[in-house]
Design a protein around this motif. Structure first.
Motif, PDB file in Angstrom:
ATOM      1  N   GLU A 189       0.827  -1.212   0.000  1.00  0.00           N
ATOM      2  CA  GLU A 189       0.000   0.000   0.000  1.00  0.00           C
ATOM      3  C   GLU A 189       0.857   1.256   0.000  1.00  0.00           C
ATOM      4  O   GLU A 189       0.586   2.200  -0.743  1.00  0.00           O
ATOM      5  CB  GLU A 189      -0.925   0.008   1.231  1.00  0.00           C
ATOM      6  N   ARG A 190       1.899   1.265   0.796  1.00  0.00           N
ATOM      7  CA  ARG A 190       2.723   2.465   0.936  1.00  0.00           C
ATOM      8  C   ARG A 190       3.593   2.696  -0.304  1.00  0.00           C
ATOM      9  O   ARG A 190       3.606   3.797  -0.858  1.00  0.00           O
ATOM     10  CB  ARG A 190       3.611   2.326   2.178  1.00  0.00           C
ATOM     11  N   ARG A 191       4.318   1.710  -0.757  1.00  0.00           N
ATOM     12  CA  ARG A 191       5.279   1.911  -1.862  1.00  0.00           C
ATOM     13  C   ARG A 191       4.628   1.854  -3.244  1.00  0.00           C
ATOM     14  O   ARG A 191       5.027   2.592  -4.148  1.00  0.00           O
ATOM     15  CB  ARG A 191       6.380   0.855  -1.782  1.00  0.00           C
TER      16      ARG A 191
ATOM     17  N   GLY B 235       1.141   1.727  -3.875  1.00  0.00           N
ATOM     18  CA  GLY B 235      -0.215   2.273  -3.982  1.00  0.00           C
ATOM     19  C   GLY B 235      -1.257   1.186  -4.173  1.00  0.00           C
ATOM     20  O   GLY B 235      -2.341   1.468  -4.696  1.00  0.00           O
ATOM     21  N   LEU B 236      -1.003  -0.029  -3.829  1.00  0.00           N
ATOM     22  CA  LEU B 236      -1.959  -1.129  -3.982  1.00  0.00           C
ATOM     23  C   LEU B 236      -2.825  -1.225  -2.742  1.00  0.00           C
ATOM     24  O   LEU B 236      -2.524  -0.672  -1.691  1.00  0.00           O
ATOM     25  CB  LEU B 236      -1.209  -2.457  -4.189  1.00  0.00           C
ATOM     26  N   HIS B 237      -3.929  -1.935  -2.868  1.00  0.00           N
ATOM     27  CA  HIS B 237      -4.798  -2.182  -1.722  1.00  0.00           C
ATOM     28  C   HIS B 237      -5.340  -3.601  -1.820  1.00  0.00           C
ATOM     29  O   HIS B 237      -5.309  -4.228  -2.881  1.00  0.00           O
ATOM     30  CB  HIS B 237      -5.937  -1.160  -1.646  1.00  0.00           C
TER      31      HIS B 237
END
Length: 131
Positions: free
Chosen positions: A104-106, A108-110
């Motif tokens: 999520e942080r690097r 941008g996935l969820h």
């Protein structure tokens, strides 16, 4: 008369040497026996000294080996502790929560919601070939 006043027969060196060789054999046997006894005692002392030296050497080597063994056991226990630490670290890095957080942080996935999941059907022909 005193014994000092009596004249002694003059002996030459040859006569003294000859007298020595003509001495009774008993003296020679006694000297030989004493010499053998002395050699026997010397051999016994050397044997005892050798045994004692070997015991001291063996004990010294044993102590040195014991120190070396203790050092190696210490090194093994340290290496084992380090291995356990690295195993725990690897397990921690492989957790789903950590991977999700980094994704999520690097990137941008969820995590996909139910409506974002698409299931694709597998053709029957590919299932038959896989067997």
């Amino acid at each position: 008369m005193s014994t000092d006043a009596m004249p002694r027969p003059a002996r030459t060196r040859q006569a003294e040497r000859a007298a020595r060789w003509e001495a009774p054999q008993g003296d020679r046997a006694e000297r030989r026996a004493r010499r053998r006894a002395w050699v026997g005692r010397a051999v016994l002392v050397c044997a005892v000294a050798g045994c004692l030296a070997s015991v001291v050497w063996r004990q010294t080597e044993g102590v040195a080996r014991q120190r070396e063994l203790a050092k190696l056991q210490n090194d093994i226990s340290l290496a084992e502790a380090e291995r356990v630490e690295w195993t725990n670290r690897i397990q921690e890095l492989q957790t789903r929560a950590r991977i999700t957080r980094i994704a999520e942080r690097r990137l941008g996935l969820h995590v996909a919601r139910d409506d974002e999941v698409v299931l694709l059907p597998i053709p029957a022909s590919s299932m038959e070939q896989g067997q």
